[in-house]
Write a protein that holds these residues in place. Structure first.
Motif, PDB file in Angstrom:
ATOM      1  N   ILE A 224       0.846  -1.215   0.000  1.00  0.00           N
ATOM      2  CA  ILE A 224       0.000   0.000   0.000  1.00  0.00           C
ATOM      3  C   ILE A 224       0.870   1.250   0.000  1.00  0.00           C
ATOM      4  CG2 ILE A 224      -1.628   1.311   1.394  1.00  0.00           C
ATOM      5  CD1 ILE A 224      -2.749  -1.456   2.268  1.00  0.00           C
ATOM      6  N   MET A 225       1.941   1.207   0.818  1.00  0.00           N
ATOM      7  CA  MET A 225       2.859   2.357   0.823  1.00  0.00           C
ATOM      8  C   MET A 225       3.478   2.566  -0.554  1.00  0.00           C
ATOM      9  SD  MET A 225       2.841   3.719   3.852  1.00  0.00           S
ATOM     10  CE  MET A 225       4.385   4.606   3.938  1.00  0.00           C
ATOM     11  N   ASN A 226       3.850   1.464  -1.194  1.00  0.00           N
ATOM     12  CA  ASN A 226       4.422   1.583  -2.548  1.00  0.00           C
ATOM     13  C   ASN A 226       3.405   2.160  -3.519  1.00  0.00           C
ATOM     14  OD1 ASN A 226       6.936   0.485  -1.823  1.00  0.00           O
ATOM     15  ND2 ASN A 226       6.115  -1.604  -1.961  1.00  0.00           N
ATOM     16  N   SER A 227       2.125   1.709  -3.370  1.00  0.00           N
ATOM     17  CA  SER A 227       1.095   2.274  -4.255  1.00  0.00           C
ATOM     18  C   SER A 227       0.915   3.769  -4.014  1.00  0.00           C
ATOM     19  CB  SER A 227      -0.224   1.534  -4.020  1.00  0.00           C
ATOM     20  OG  SER A 227      -0.690   1.777  -2.708  1.00  0.00           O
ATOM     21  N   LEU A 228       0.987   4.166  -2.707  1.00  0.00           N
ATOM     22  CA  LEU A 228       0.899   5.603  -2.428  1.00  0.00           C
ATOM     23  C   LEU A 228       2.073   6.372  -3.042  1.00  0.00           C
ATOM     24  CD1 LEU A 228      -0.232   5.442   1.294  1.00  0.00           C
ATOM     25  CD2 LEU A 228      -1.594   6.225  -0.641  1.00  0.00           C
ATOM     26  N   LYS A 229       3.253   5.741  -3.001  1.00  0.00           N
ATOM     27  CA  LYS A 229       4.404   6.393  -3.638  1.00  0.00           C
ATOM     28  C   LYS A 229       4.196   6.551  -5.137  1.00  0.00           C
ATOM     29  CE  LYS A 229       7.867   4.926  -0.254  1.00  0.00           C
ATOM     30  NZ  LYS A 229       9.052   4.060  -0.034  1.00  0.00           N
ATOM     31  N   THR A 230       3.617   5.480  -5.754  1.00  0.00           N
ATOM     32  CA  THR A 230       3.338   5.592  -7.199  1.00  0.00           C
ATOM     33  C   THR A 230       2.318   6.688  -7.470  1.00  0.00           C
ATOM     34  OG1 THR A 230       1.692   3.837  -6.911  1.00  0.00           O
ATOM     35  CG2 THR A 230       3.893   3.174  -7.621  1.00  0.00           C
ATOM     36  N   LYS A 231       1.308   6.795  -6.559  1.00  0.00           N
ATOM     37  CA  LYS A 231       0.333   7.879  -6.734  1.00  0.00           C
ATOM     38  C   LYS A 231       1.008   9.246  -6.652  1.00  0.00           C
ATOM     39  CE  LYS A 231      -3.726   5.403  -5.026  1.00  0.00           C
ATOM     40  NZ  LYS A 231      -4.751   5.313  -3.955  1.00  0.00           N
ATOM     41  N   LEU A 232       1.955   9.364  -5.704  1.00  0.00           N
ATOM     42  CA  LEU A 232       2.693  10.626  -5.614  1.00  0.00           C
ATOM     43  C   LEU A 232       3.485  10.908  -6.893  1.00  0.00           C
ATOM     44  CD1 LEU A 232       3.996  10.482  -1.944  1.00  0.00           C
ATOM     45  CD2 LEU A 232       2.391  12.137  -2.879  1.00  0.00           C
ATOM     46  N   GLN A 233       4.091   9.849  -7.421  1.00  0.00           N
ATOM     47  CA  GLN A 233       4.807  10.030  -8.692  1.00  0.00           C
ATOM     48  C   GLN A 233       3.863  10.465  -9.798  1.00  0.00           C
ATOM     49  OE1 GLN A 233       6.842   6.374  -9.384  1.00  0.00           O
ATOM     50  NE2 GLN A 233       8.344   6.696  -7.719  1.00  0.00           N
ATOM     51  N   VAL A 320       3.851  18.869   0.331  1.00  0.00           N
ATOM     52  CA  VAL A 320       3.513  17.439   0.310  1.00  0.00           C
ATOM     53  C   VAL A 320       4.760  16.597   0.528  1.00  0.00           C
ATOM     54  CG1 VAL A 320       2.715  15.575  -1.176  1.00  0.00           C
ATOM     55  CG2 VAL A 320       1.417  17.688  -1.041  1.00  0.00           C
ATOM     56  N   LYS A 321       5.860  16.972  -0.142  1.00  0.00           N
ATOM     57  CA  LYS A 321       7.111  16.220   0.044  1.00  0.00           C
ATOM     58  C   LYS A 321       7.586  16.293   1.494  1.00  0.00           C
ATOM     59  CE  LYS A 321       8.757  16.677  -4.722  1.00  0.00           C
ATOM     60  NZ  LYS A 321       9.772  17.267  -5.602  1.00  0.00           N
ATOM     61  N   GLN A 322       7.504  17.504   2.087  1.00  0.00           N
ATOM     62  CA  GLN A 322       7.907  17.641   3.495  1.00  0.00           C
ATOM     63  C   GLN A 322       7.011  16.785   4.411  1.00  0.00           C
ATOM     64  OE1 GLN A 322       7.860  21.775   4.436  1.00  0.00           O
ATOM     65  NE2 GLN A 322       9.887  22.191   3.555  1.00  0.00           N
ATOM     66  N   ASP A 323       5.689  16.777   4.113  1.00  0.00           N
ATOM     67  CA  ASP A 323       4.772  15.946   4.927  1.00  0.00           C
ATOM     68  C   ASP A 323       5.113  14.466   4.829  1.00  0.00           C
ATOM     69  OD1 ASP A 323       3.382  18.116   5.822  1.00  0.00           O
ATOM     70  OD2 ASP A 323       1.957  18.073   4.134  1.00  0.00           O
ATOM     71  N   LEU A 324       5.481  14.014   3.637  1.00  0.00           N
ATOM     72  CA  LEU A 324       5.871  12.615   3.468  1.00  0.00           C
ATOM     73  C   LEU A 324       7.094  12.268   4.302  1.00  0.00           C
ATOM     74  CD1 LEU A 324       5.313  12.054  -0.341  1.00  0.00           C
ATOM     75  CD2 LEU A 324       4.182  10.848   1.491  1.00  0.00           C
ATOM     76  N   THR A 325       8.090  13.132   4.232  1.00  0.00           N
ATOM     77  CA  THR A 325       9.305  12.872   5.022  1.00  0.00           C
ATOM     78  C   THR A 325       8.991  12.866   6.518  1.00  0.00           C
ATOM     79  OG1 THR A 325       9.784  15.252   4.909  1.00  0.00           O
ATOM     80  CG2 THR A 325      10.849  13.818   3.274  1.00  0.00           C
ATOM     81  N   GLU A 330       8.016   9.977  11.618  1.00  0.00           N
ATOM     82  CA  GLU A 330       7.132   9.693  12.753  1.00  0.00           C
ATOM     83  C   GLU A 330       6.804   8.206  12.856  1.00  0.00           C
ATOM     84  OE1 GLU A 330       3.746  12.107  12.305  1.00  0.00           O
ATOM     85  OE2 GLU A 330       4.717  13.971  12.964  1.00  0.00           O
ATOM     86  N   LEU A 331       6.576   7.570  11.695  1.00  0.00           N
ATOM     87  CA  LEU A 331       6.314   6.130  11.714  1.00  0.00           C
ATOM     88  C   LEU A 331       7.485   5.362  12.297  1.00  0.00           C
ATOM     89  CD1 LEU A 331       4.555   5.615   8.278  1.00  0.00           C
ATOM     90  CD2 LEU A 331       3.550   5.205  10.514  1.00  0.00           C
ATOM     91  N   LYS A 332       8.693   5.747  11.874  1.00  0.00           N
ATOM     92  CA  LYS A 332       9.868   5.046  12.414  1.00  0.00           C
ATOM     93  C   LYS A 332       9.983   5.249  13.920  1.00  0.00           C
ATOM     94  CE  LYS A 332      12.567   5.202   8.145  1.00  0.00           C
ATOM     95  NZ  LYS A 332      13.753   5.746   7.486  1.00  0.00           N
ATOM     96  N   LEU A 333       9.790   6.521  14.385  1.00  0.00           N
ATOM     97  CA  LEU A 333       9.871   6.785  15.823  1.00  0.00           C
ATOM     98  C   LEU A 333       8.806   6.014  16.600  1.00  0.00           C
ATOM     99  CD1 LEU A 333      10.494  10.639  15.735  1.00  0.00           C
ATOM    100  CD2 LEU A 333      12.121   8.911  16.484  1.00  0.00           C
ATOM    101  N   ARG A 334       7.583   5.976  16.053  1.00  0.00           N
ATOM    102  CA  ARG A 334       6.508   5.249  16.740  1.00  0.00           C
ATOM    103  C   ARG A 334       6.783   3.748  16.788  1.00  0.00           C
ATOM    104  NH1 ARG A 334       1.239   8.288  14.082  1.00  0.00           N
ATOM    105  NH2 ARG A 334       1.491  10.274  15.214  1.00  0.00           N
ATOM    106  N   ALA A 335       7.378   3.217  15.696  1.00  0.00           N
ATOM    107  CA  ALA A 335       7.741   1.795  15.717  1.00  0.00           C
ATOM    108  C   ALA A 335       8.770   1.508  16.793  1.00  0.00           C
ATOM    109  CB  ALA A 335       8.268   1.380  14.355  1.00  0.00           C
TER     110      ALA A 335
END
Length: 597
Positions: A224-233, A320-325, A330-335
């Motif tokens: 799903i994350m990869n699909s979101l990345k493709t959508k961003l592309q 949008v790019k800043q929000d993605l980063t 945040e995901l990494k920190l939460r993990a």
């Protein structure tokens, strides 16, 4: 004839009763009877009435020696045999060593005072004779009473011995039944251990399957994350297309400017050529020039608005790019935080389990120590009672009432000790029931937490309607996991009930084992150690399963939190994409409208 008959009966093993009344046996017959009594082991009753055996002293002494050596004859009839005090003394000597004779009939002889005393003295050492008839022997009444008292004492002793033998038989049967029950329990424990091993292997397989399912879910989330990345592309490509369209619009504006210049030059030439035509044409030309100037101003304004929109879109792309980063960080920190929380929860749960296990071990040790102390006290009391009973048996029949009263007091003390032990065991059972209730309360709390998590999942599903297909799959998996958890909880409840039943059975067996003999206590202690080892293994297996259940619950909570976060992030991204697409559509509509103009 008597010699031949008795010689043949020496090796006989079937004749039980021999009646030789009134056969005038004499000395040779008395000697043959003594030999018969030495060698024969089957005759239980011998009748020698009216044979005058007391007249032959040597033959009668030989007969008494045979009676002394015999341990099988139970009834002897010597009525009317002219036995004097010397023959009675020989009989008394024989009875001191005889241990089988129970009835002796010496009526209508000539025993007298001396013979009566000799028989009375022999009854002090002979404990098996129950009946002695001395009527018609000129024996004084006090000696007859003393003989009756001695015979009564022998009868009482025989009754006590028979009761003791019956009790020993009953106790031996109970001990055998206890052994069989212990063997059955041991086999049942072995079967339960095997079943628990199998269940553990099954649970490990199920957990491995669940881990694989969770890994698949993670892979799907990554996809799903990869699909979101493709959508961003795709959006970036769409933005690039919009930039290219803006560039094309600029080129169109330049072309329009050139065309306007060309038209102005043409008009100027026409004006120069048509100066001569008249004032009406000049006015028309001036009006056309003013209209052309207004169109140029409108086009310039549109170009400025397009440039401003391009800048806004570029700023939005940068945000949008800043929000993605930021979201990835945040995901990494939460993990990382979730992993740390998992480790702390695991340590805390392990510490709690160790504390509970130490408390249980201490309670079991205290119970075993108390039981050993009570068994020792009972053993000492039983020894005292046996000593009292032996002393009472050795004393005269006059002390019999006191011995019975002491025996009753000892039995009352035993009943008091048993009642005290039962009360203590009931208190321990209540304590164990309270512990079980606490465990059930903790299980209810865990179920409430699971219900709250279900409600949160339902709210997240209501918010994320766009991802309904993915959410439906996750719901099915959550339902399966919930069913597995319910089955695990039911298995845990059944195992706790089994442990409770086993504890009650052990307590009942301990109460029965207190009354067992001292020779079997070491074997019972060994079996109890084996049972304790098996129960500790059973409890360790239960604790392991509870730990696995808690780990699965924590994993479920983490997965549900991650799913909720991913859904929120996907909703935000979808809203951002929708706004960008709406802005792009509005810009494209304005471009088409300007181009049509």
């Amino acid at each position: 004839g008597v010699r031949l008959l008795l010689h043949g009966l020496c090796s006989n093993t079937t004749v039980k009763s021999l009646d030789m009344k009134g056969n005038n046996l004499r000395a040779m017959g008395a000697e043959a009877l003594g030999k018969l009594l030495r060698q024969n082991k089957s005759i239980r009753s011998l009748t020698l009435e009216w044979n005058s055996l007391g007249m032959w002293e040597e033959g009668f002494s030989f007969f008494c020696q045979g009676l002394r050596a015999n341990n099988f004859l139970q009834r002897l009839d010597l009525r009317n045999n002219q036995i004097n005090h010397q023959g009675a003394a020989e009989l008394a000597m024989a009875l001191t060593q005889n241990t089988s004779l129970q009835e002796l009939d010496l009526r209508w002889n000539n025993i007298g005072l001396l013979g009566g005393r000799a028989l009375l003295n022999c009854l002090h050492s002979n404990k098996t004779l129950k009946r002695l008839e001395l009527a018609g022997n000129n024996v004084p009444g006090d000696i007859l009473k003393a003989v009756e008292q001695a015979l009564d004492h022998n009868q009482d002793r025989e009754a006590i011995l028979s009761e003791a033998q019956n009790q020993v038989k009953i106790l031996s049967k109970e001990v055998l039944s206890l052994k069989d029950e212990k063997k059955k329990q041991f086999m049942e424990f072995v079967d339960t251990v095997d079943k628990q091993k199998e269940e553990k292997a099954r649970s490990e397989k199920i957990s491995a399957a669940r881990v694989s399912q969770l890994q698949e879910a993670l892979d799907e989330q990554n996809s799903i994350m990869n699909s979101l990345k493709t959508k961003l592309q795709m959006t970036e490509a769409a933005l690039a297309l919009s930039e290219q369209k803006v560039h094309n619009l600029g080129e169109l504006l330049d072309a329009m400017k050139q065309e306007q210049n060309c038209v102005a030059e043409c008009h100027f030439r026409e004006l120069q050529q048509q100066k001569q035509e008249g004032a009406d044409r000049e006015g028309r030309l001036l009006h056309d020039l003013s209209a052309a100037n207004e169109k140029n101003l409108l086009l310039r304004n549109q170009v400025d608005e397009l440039e401003r929109k391009c800048k806004i879109q570029q700023d939005q792309l940068f945000q949008v790019k800043q929000d993605l980063t930021n979201t990835t960080a945040e995901l990494k920190l939460r993990a990382v935080e979730a992993e740390e929380r998992l480790e702390t929860e695991k340590r805390r749960f392990k510490q709690n389990l160790e504390d509970v296990e130490s408390l249980r071990v201490k309670e079991m040790d205290r119970m075993t120590q108390h039981m050993e102390a009570s068994e020792r006290s009972m053993h000492s009391r039983i020894q005292r009672l046996e000593a009292i009973r032996i002393s009472l048996e050795e004393e005269l029949s006059q002390v019999k009432a006191a011995a019975l009263s002491e025996r009753g007091q000892a039995e009352e003390e035993l009943m008091k000790v048993r009642s005290q032990a039962r009360l203590e065991e009931q208190q321990r059972l209540e304590h164990l029931k309270e512990k079980l209730r606490q465990m059930t309360e903790s299980r209810d709390e865990a179920q409430n937490c699971c219900l709250k998590q279900k409600e949160m999942v339902a709210e997240a599903q209501a918010k994320a309607k766009q991802l309904s297909l993915y959410a439906d799959g996750l719901r099915r998996r959550l339902d399966e996991l919930q069913q597995d958890l319910d089955s695990k909880e039911e298995e845990k409840v059944t195992e706790l009930n089994k442990v409770k039943v086993e504890l009650q059975e052990q307590i009942g067996h301990l109460e029965a084992e207190r009354a067992a003999q001292d020779g079997l206590r070491e074997k019972i202690a060994a079996l109890e150690r084996q049972l304790k080892a098996l129960s500790s293994n059973h409890r360790e297996a239960l604790l392991d399963k509870e730990g696995e259940i808690s780990l699965l619950l924590e994993k479920l909570r983490m997965k549900e939190a991650e799913i909720f976060r991913v859904r929120e992030e996907e909703a935000q991204r979808a809203s951002f994409l929708q706004n960008a697409i709406m802005a792009y559509v509005q810009g494209s509509r304005l471009g088409t409208h300007s181009s049509t103009k």
